[in-house]
Motif scaffolding. Structure first.
Motif, PDB file in Angstrom:
ATOM      1  N   VAL A 170      61.986  60.648  16.559  1.00 21.56           N
ATOM      2  CA  VAL A 170      63.052  60.796  16.465  1.00 21.56           C
ATOM      3  C   VAL A 170      63.425  62.405  16.051  1.00 21.56           C
ATOM      4  O   VAL A 170      63.879  62.150  15.351  1.00 21.56           O
ATOM      5  N   GLN A 171      63.173  63.373  16.615  1.00 22.80           N
ATOM      6  CA  GLN A 171      64.494  64.131  16.061  1.00 22.80           C
ATOM      7  C   GLN A 171      65.670  63.653  15.570  1.00 22.80           C
ATOM      8  O   GLN A 171      65.582  65.207  14.540  1.00 22.80           O
ATOM      9  N   ALA A 172      66.764  63.270  16.188  1.00 18.11           N
ATOM     10  CA  ALA A 172      67.858  63.264  15.598  1.00 18.11           C
ATOM     11  C   ALA A 172      68.339  62.585  14.906  1.00 18.11           C
ATOM     12  O   ALA A 172      68.606  62.118  14.131  1.00 18.11           O
ATOM     13  N   ARG A 220      66.560  63.382  11.681  1.00 16.18           N
ATOM     14  CA  ARG A 220      65.422  64.096  11.122  1.00 16.18           C
ATOM     15  C   ARG A 220      66.736  64.361   9.359  1.00 16.18           C
ATOM     16  O   ARG A 220      66.089  64.243   8.180  1.00 16.18           O
ATOM     17  N   LYS A 221      67.430  64.636  10.127  1.00 21.97           N
ATOM     18  CA  LYS A 221      69.242  64.757   9.203  1.00 21.97           C
ATOM     19  C   LYS A 221      69.925  63.621   9.615  1.00 21.97           C
ATOM     20  O   LYS A 221      70.694  64.334  10.399  1.00 21.97           O
ATOM     21  N   ILE A 222      70.432  63.339   8.407  1.00 24.79           N
ATOM     22  CA  ILE A 222      70.899  61.702   9.074  1.00 24.79           C
ATOM     23  C   ILE A 222      71.956  61.861   7.375  1.00 24.79           C
ATOM     24  O   ILE A 222      71.911  62.731   6.268  1.00 24.79           O
ATOM     25  N   VAL A 223      72.972  61.250   7.780  1.00 29.42           N
ATOM     26  CA  VAL A 223      73.951  61.444   6.497  1.00 29.42           C
ATOM     27  C   VAL A 223      74.575  59.523   7.399  1.00 29.42           C
ATOM     28  O   VAL A 223      74.795  58.875   7.926  1.00 29.42           O
ATOM     29  N   ILE A 224      74.442  58.930   5.485  1.00 24.07           N
ATOM     30  CA  ILE A 224      74.288  57.618   5.794  1.00 24.07           C
ATOM     31  C   ILE A 224      75.922  56.476   4.998  1.00 24.07           C
ATOM     32  O   ILE A 224      75.968  57.405   3.829  1.00 24.07           O
ATOM     33  N   GLY A 225      76.240  55.777   4.703  1.00 24.29           N
ATOM     34  CA  GLY A 225      76.928  54.944   4.026  1.00 24.29           C
ATOM     35  C   GLY A 225      78.734  55.734   4.379  1.00 24.29           C
ATOM     36  O   GLY A 225      79.355  55.621   2.937  1.00 24.29           O
ATOM     37  N   LEU A 226      78.811  55.691   5.261  1.00 21.45           N
ATOM     38  CA  LEU A 226      80.481  56.426   6.164  1.00 21.45           C
ATOM     39  C   LEU A 226      80.429  55.353   5.995  1.00 21.45           C
ATOM     40  O   LEU A 226      80.015  53.968   5.718  1.00 21.45           O
ATOM     41  N   VAL A 264      65.055  56.475  20.922  1.00 23.52           N
ATOM     42  CA  VAL A 264      64.661  57.066  21.326  1.00 23.52           C
ATOM     43  C   VAL A 264      65.013  57.916  22.937  1.00 23.52           C
ATOM     44  O   VAL A 264      65.203  59.346  22.870  1.00 23.52           O
ATOM     45  N   THR A 300      68.472  60.120  22.436  1.00 18.44           N
ATOM     46  CA  THR A 300      68.626  61.010  21.632  1.00 18.44           C
ATOM     47  C   THR A 300      68.261  61.930  21.880  1.00 18.44           C
ATOM     48  O   THR A 300      68.090  63.378  22.224  1.00 18.44           O
ATOM     49  N   TRP A 351      71.257  51.572  16.908  1.00 19.87           N
ATOM     50  CA  TRP A 351      69.406  51.317  15.915  1.00 19.87           C
ATOM     51  C   TRP A 351      69.661  49.726  16.000  1.00 19.87           C
ATOM     52  O   TRP A 351      71.282  49.579  15.091  1.00 19.87           O
ATOM     53  N   LEU A 358      74.012  51.477   6.456  1.00 20.32           N
ATOM     54  CA  LEU A 358      73.491  51.938   7.149  1.00 20.32           C
ATOM     55  C   LEU A 358      74.554  51.724   9.137  1.00 20.32           C
ATOM     56  O   LEU A 358      74.020  51.760   9.761  1.00 20.32           O
ATOM     57  N   LYS A 379      77.645  52.580   9.785  1.00 20.58           N
ATOM     58  CA  LYS A 379      78.469  53.902   9.923  1.00 20.58           C
ATOM     59  C   LYS A 379      77.557  54.878   9.345  1.00 20.58           C
ATOM     60  O   LYS A 379      77.847  55.155   8.095  1.00 20.58           O
ATOM     61  N   ILE A 380      76.751  55.511  10.319  1.00 21.56           N
ATOM     62  CA  ILE A 380      76.273  56.707  10.037  1.00 21.56           C
ATOM     63  C   ILE A 380      76.438  58.067  11.101  1.00 21.56           C
ATOM     64  O   ILE A 380      77.006  57.891  12.061  1.00 21.56           O
ATOM     65  N   VAL A 381      76.094  59.680  10.068  1.00 21.11           N
ATOM     66  CA  VAL A 381      76.178  60.939  10.909  1.00 21.11           C
ATOM     67  C   VAL A 381      73.938  60.901  11.486  1.00 21.11           C
ATOM     68  O   VAL A 381      73.614  60.899  10.462  1.00 21.11           O
ATOM     69  N   ILE A 382      74.618  60.644  13.087  1.00 25.75           N
ATOM     70  CA  ILE A 382      72.678  62.230  13.329  1.00 25.75           C
ATOM     71  C   ILE A 382      72.905  62.676  13.832  1.00 25.75           C
ATOM     72  O   ILE A 382      73.941  63.200  14.041  1.00 25.75           O
ATOM     73  N   GLY A 383      71.834  63.719  13.757  1.00 24.27           N
ATOM     74  CA  GLY A 383      71.193  64.982  14.546  1.00 24.27           C
ATOM     75  C   GLY A 383      72.100  66.180  14.147  1.00 24.27           C
ATOM     76  O   GLY A 383      72.293  66.921  14.164  1.00 24.27           O
ATOM     77  N   LEU A 384      72.136  66.202  12.703  1.00 24.62           N
ATOM     78  CA  LEU A 384      72.422  67.212  11.599  1.00 24.62           C
ATOM     79  C   LEU A 384      70.982  68.033  11.651  1.00 24.62           C
ATOM     80  O   LEU A 384      70.290  67.610  12.346  1.00 24.62           O
ATOM     81  N   GLY A 385      71.565  69.202  11.505  1.00 20.50           N
ATOM     82  CA  GLY A 385      70.295  69.866  11.203  1.00 20.50           C
ATOM     83  C   GLY A 385      70.106  71.030  12.593  1.00 20.50           C
ATOM     84  O   GLY A 385      71.515  71.496  12.572  1.00 20.50           O
ATOM     85  N   ASP A 441      67.242  69.853  16.061  1.00 19.39           N
ATOM     86  CA  ASP A 441      67.448  68.296  15.785  1.00 19.39           C
ATOM     87  C   ASP A 441      67.901  67.475  16.244  1.00 19.39           C
ATOM     88  O   ASP A 441      68.805  66.977  15.372  1.00 19.39           O
ATOM     89  N   GLY A 442      68.373  67.158  17.072  1.00 17.64           N
ATOM     90  CA  GLY A 442      69.140  65.871  18.378  1.00 17.64           C
ATOM     91  C   GLY A 442      70.238  66.195  18.504  1.00 17.64           C
ATOM     92  O   GLY A 442      71.108  67.460  17.594  1.00 17.64           O
ATOM     93  N   ILE A 443      71.381  65.813  19.386  1.00 18.88           N
ATOM     94  CA  ILE A 443      72.645  65.735  19.150  1.00 18.88           C
ATOM     95  C   ILE A 443      73.633  65.037  18.177  1.00 18.88           C
ATOM     96  O   ILE A 443      73.230  64.115  17.812  1.00 18.88           O
ATOM     97  N   PHE A 479      73.321  51.386  12.675  1.00 17.67           N
ATOM     98  CA  PHE A 479      72.375  50.621  13.077  1.00 17.67           C
ATOM     99  C   PHE A 479      72.302  49.374  12.624  1.00 17.67           C
ATOM    100  O   PHE A 479      74.023  48.472  12.186  1.00 17.67           O
TER     101      PHE A 479
END
Lengths: 589, 589
Positions: A193-195, A197-203, B151, B154, B187, B196, B198-204, B208-210, B216
């Motif tokens: 799951v490339q999406a 790989r790098k995330i921000v949590i705890g918003l 998976v 994304t 997820w 988990l 509220k998160i932001v995914i696909g950084l990088g 590395d994703g959108i 979660f």
């Protein structure tokens, strides 16, 4: 008679073979495992009660210990699992009492590109689908236990932020003062799951966790999986789990799972996974399954426990390590065997002509794109490419020779392979005094692996001069340099400032002296650049980071651009998997 | 003799009982399940091959169908699982052929506050630890199948961003043009993880994703779990999975798992979970386990399949629904029974004196904080609080009466309960003509539940006048208003503009007419505010969002502040769980 592999997909061959497989009770009985030592999962899969079984058989003599490795693979793989199973079947055909140990497939590659790791053609383990898809839940156990540590960490950070020392104390908690910038662990999931790989949590709001960077790695790369591969008893499992460092405090103290009071619950979740699994080859030999793949980003070995059991119960036990000898075998040799104290007898080095041609191909030759068919250039006869590609085979032979083990080269034969090409390879090896078997186990099962089995039986008669590449007295930085030069063929090693700083701190502390070096590096090249084929020359290994696995006792230098989370390709396998409503069975794995 | 519950934790009682439990083969035989219909997981747990078994027994007459529900619970719960098991044991003691169906515990509450859902005292199911911790992997299967959809989503979004139409076409893909702002699914993970939510995914980087917002939820709230609860055969399972809407395209088209070509693989992952599980009570009655809890944020019912099997094989079958009658029973009644076509005979309404006192307590009375001991005020005799709290019991009786079912009230007795208090409750119910059993199943097992069993046997002799609260011809918005008024006791419903817009769109489309209303609401109050005890008056139900589960065929109005992802408290259960190195067993669950 089973269907011909050339005209039948693996899963249909498996379905045919499954119609007459042995019950798990018969399989166990033949293996001298007692009923009370068996935990059946249905009629054809079982877990072994390791504590019960091993305490009974621990004084048996060990059988011969055979390790299967490979040259630098193409993205299609060299057929190591297929060869491991084929050799086991071949030894069975020769009347030997034999077992093998393989690793549980990860759903990441299964759903992505690589498919199952159950072998193929007439060298497979069964029941194939159940083995490939979830099996007895070991990877799920690793995933859940790992993520529970992150639940404990993130909720603790939140509660420490929201409550006074007094309230924390009332609830039996001391302030750990965890540094959100120094969290070591990520979360894990058993997919590519490339999406994530790098995330921000705890918003979100005050109750929604501490905002920080985080990541998901693939579950098989979890430190817990490395621990599962390396432990010999339950006490060690529990001790190693409780030593995992999850983060550091703001004053630099390591925060372990024990500090988070979660190591007991993690051990409880891991308990079923501690017992190895038992299934069979399509010719009825026992196959132990324990731990998981990914020798590039993890240790990627079948477990010590599975090998200990296999060796005590059989004349021959074949085990498997991931990818090429540079990574899988090096880790088997210097980490797994050092930890287990077991001495292997013979290494089988698997190669395919297509991979040899790939390594010797011209610069402008086509790329191999996972999910697309293999370009015909690597299938057609090409003596020049083959000849040049032999350098890669030769390099892997040199690697194994350094361990003192006897070698048998196994050409995993394809129908398109020509006599001229095969003769060339045979002659090349024989000139070095190395037996080479042209093995047709994919097409013919154990019957096709008789030459391989005979060479292995012969080689087992040699005295093994097995010894390690280095002693643990060598500083870690020198061990890395040694592996880079002697195994990968690099000129030297370049460390990033971050990696160097971490290594210097590690070198200065005595507690790390028995931690093993477990380099994360691409499996597609001897170098750290997956595009460099053959035997790259004049290159420098780049170590960008150092991970420290306190529980697994591993120092993990991360080489080049390798990521602990693969991505899912645009032509993933999951598109072909389905459930047949008539039979109620899974198709396409 | 088993230990006394007053002086012994549940898990130690279970360990004692497990020393003499029946083998799964004996249990199955007594239940008239044939060996080839059984898939053993060790010696005391099995899955039932539902297709094989049900096709053989489908013409058997159904036994009596008993549903166990409760008043508005405190955070400690009212002991519904304990009562379900206790009643089953009581009916067993009366010589009846009986089974029950309960739900597999989620590791979220298990590791957090609530502990196992295996029952307690002398009314438990065993093997307790294996049941509580992972069991046969059904929740993992739901989690993995759910996440595989994410998976697929994304990675598809990434590949569509990185590749031209031409390349996509070559790989057999059409451009779906998914809107990152309209992804419906999150997820899932089977823990309580506020970080988990509220998160932001696909950084990088580009591979590395959108980059987008994501979340979660707890695994048991997955649409796949609702589907598992509601299907009757494999065909329906597959069809519903393939209808799940994961996101919308930029032009507003729904994107299903079938569009992502992942529904077959998801069905394959769900296949083992489709078969219900079988274990036993500590007195040896069969317990089916299937699907999962959380009637507040999900459907939270034991599965239709488990009930169908239990009813065909027994004279009496007891099933369970989550939390109070306002949410668990309402969903059992209007969703599960409508889908199954099964008609229940009797509803057992469970209450504890401590909860009744809690509902009638003074405004300044202490809060109940999960993880902390129950304040003594709710344990001590307090006739005034009890009398006022009866309003909550009365309200739940009124709810059940609307379904036409016979009711038996069960007081789940604690040692601290006084005669005077118990007599008061008994008199209150008897004046309404409702039988009330003071049940001591926690302390005495089936022997303590004889009064309850006898009342249930009697009530089963009544003709059931079971009918639904509403017909599906009623517009969804009116159904929500009806449930709010008639079941929750709200004056009216306020919809957020977002919720209203979604509902209007749903009302205008015929395809949604047979979708059921499944409201997500706190379980701690009849209202949408968990702090309001008793029977709140003069309040408005606030619906902030509407989720549409196309596969499960559910419209899910989300009430108040409820979150689909609970948080882990500062005094979590995982602190007390461990592995005993001497016995090799888990302690503390």
């Amino acid at each position: 008679m089973l269907p011909e592999p050339v005209s039948c997909p693996d899963w249909l061959i498996a379905q045919e073979a499954e119609k007459r497989m042995k019950s798990i009770f018969q399989l166990a009985e033949e293996l001298d495992i007692k009923k009370e030592e068996l935990i059946p999962y249905g009629s054809y899969i079982a877990k072994i009660d390791y504590r019960k079984l091993y305490s009974r058989i621990k004084n048996n003599p060990n059988g011969k210990y055979i390790i299967v490795t490979a040259i630098t693979p193409t993205p299609f793989g060299e057929g190591k699992s297929t060869t491991t199973i084929g050799l086991t079947q071949g030894l069975g055909k020769r009347g030997k009492k034999v077992s093998c140990a393989i690793r549980q497939p990860s759903a990441g590659p299964l759903m992505n590109i690589k498919g199952s790791a159950a072998g193929g053609g007439l060298s497979q383990c069964i029941p194939r689908t159940e083995f490939s898809l979830g099996f007895t839940g070991d990877i799920n156990a690793v995933m859940n236990a790992h993520n529970l540590a992150m639940v404990a960490l993130t909720s603790r950070m939140l509660h420490e932020a929201n409550y006074s020392d007094e309230i924390l104390k009332k609830r039996g908690l001391r302030r750990l003062d965890i540094d959100p910038k120094r969290v070591q662990m990520g979360w894990v999931i058993d997919f590519c799951v490339q999406a994530l790989r790098k995330i921000v949590i705890g918003l979100g709001g005050k109750k929604d966790g501490i905002t920080m960077e985080s990541r998901f790695d693939i579950a098989t790369s979890s430190e817990l999986m490395a621990i599962l591969s390396l432990v010999k008893d339950l006490k060690e499992l529990k001790k190693r789990i409780s030593s995992i460092v999850v983060a550091y405090s703001k004053t630099g103290n390591p925060i372990t799972t024990e500090d988070l009071e979660v190591s007991g619950a993690m051990s409880a979740l891991m308990l079923p996974a501690f017992n190895p699994n038992l299934i069979q080859t399509i010719e009825g030999q026992p196959v132990f399954v324990h731990a998981a793949p990914f020798a590039n980003i993890a240790i990627g070995q079948s477990s010590i426990i599975a090998d200990m059991v296999g060796l005590k119960l059989n004349e021959y036990h074949v085990t498997e390590c991931g990818f090429g000898a540079d990574i899988g075998f090096e880790k088997f040799w210097n980490i797994k065997c050092r930890t287990s104290g077991l001495k292997p007898d013979v290494a089988v080095l698997v190669a395919t002509l297509r991979a040899l041609k790939y390594h010797g191909a011209d610069k402008d030759s086509p790329k191999i794109i996972p999910g697309n068919p293999l370009p015909k250039e690597y299938i057609e006869k090409n003596m020049q490419w083959l000849e040049r590609g032999m350098k890669n085979l030769f390099h892997h032979i040199k690697i194994i020779k350094k361990s003192g083990l006897s070698i048998v080269v196994c050409i995993n034969k394809f129908q398109s392979d020509t006599h001229e090409e095969l003769d060339f390879v045979r002659k090349f090896c024989e000139e070095m005094g190395i037996p080479v078997a042209i093995s047709e186990h994919w097409q013919k099962g154990g019957q096709g692996a008789l030459e391989l089995a005979d060479f292995v039986i012969d080689a087992c008669k040699n005295n093994s001069n097995f010894n390690f590449l280095y002693e643990n007295s060598l500083p870690h930085i020198s061990r890395i340099e040694l592996i880079a030069r002697e195994i990968y063929g690099a000129d030297s090693v370049e460390f990033s400032p971050l990696a160097l700083e971490k290594l210097q701190s590690i070198n200065s502390k005595k507690e790390f002296s028995d931690f093993a070096i477990c380099i994360a590096k691409t499996h597609l090249s001897l170098s750290d650049n997956p595009l460099l084929r053959g035997v790259p020359e004049g290159w420098q290994l780049f170590i960008r980071d150092i991970l420290v696995f306190y529980g697994a006792k591993l120092i993990v230098p991360v080489a080049g651009e390798i990521s602990l989370m693969p991505g899912t390709a645009s032509t993933p396998n999951f598109r072909t998997i389905d459930v047949d409503l008539q039979t109620g069975k899974v198709t396409g794995i």
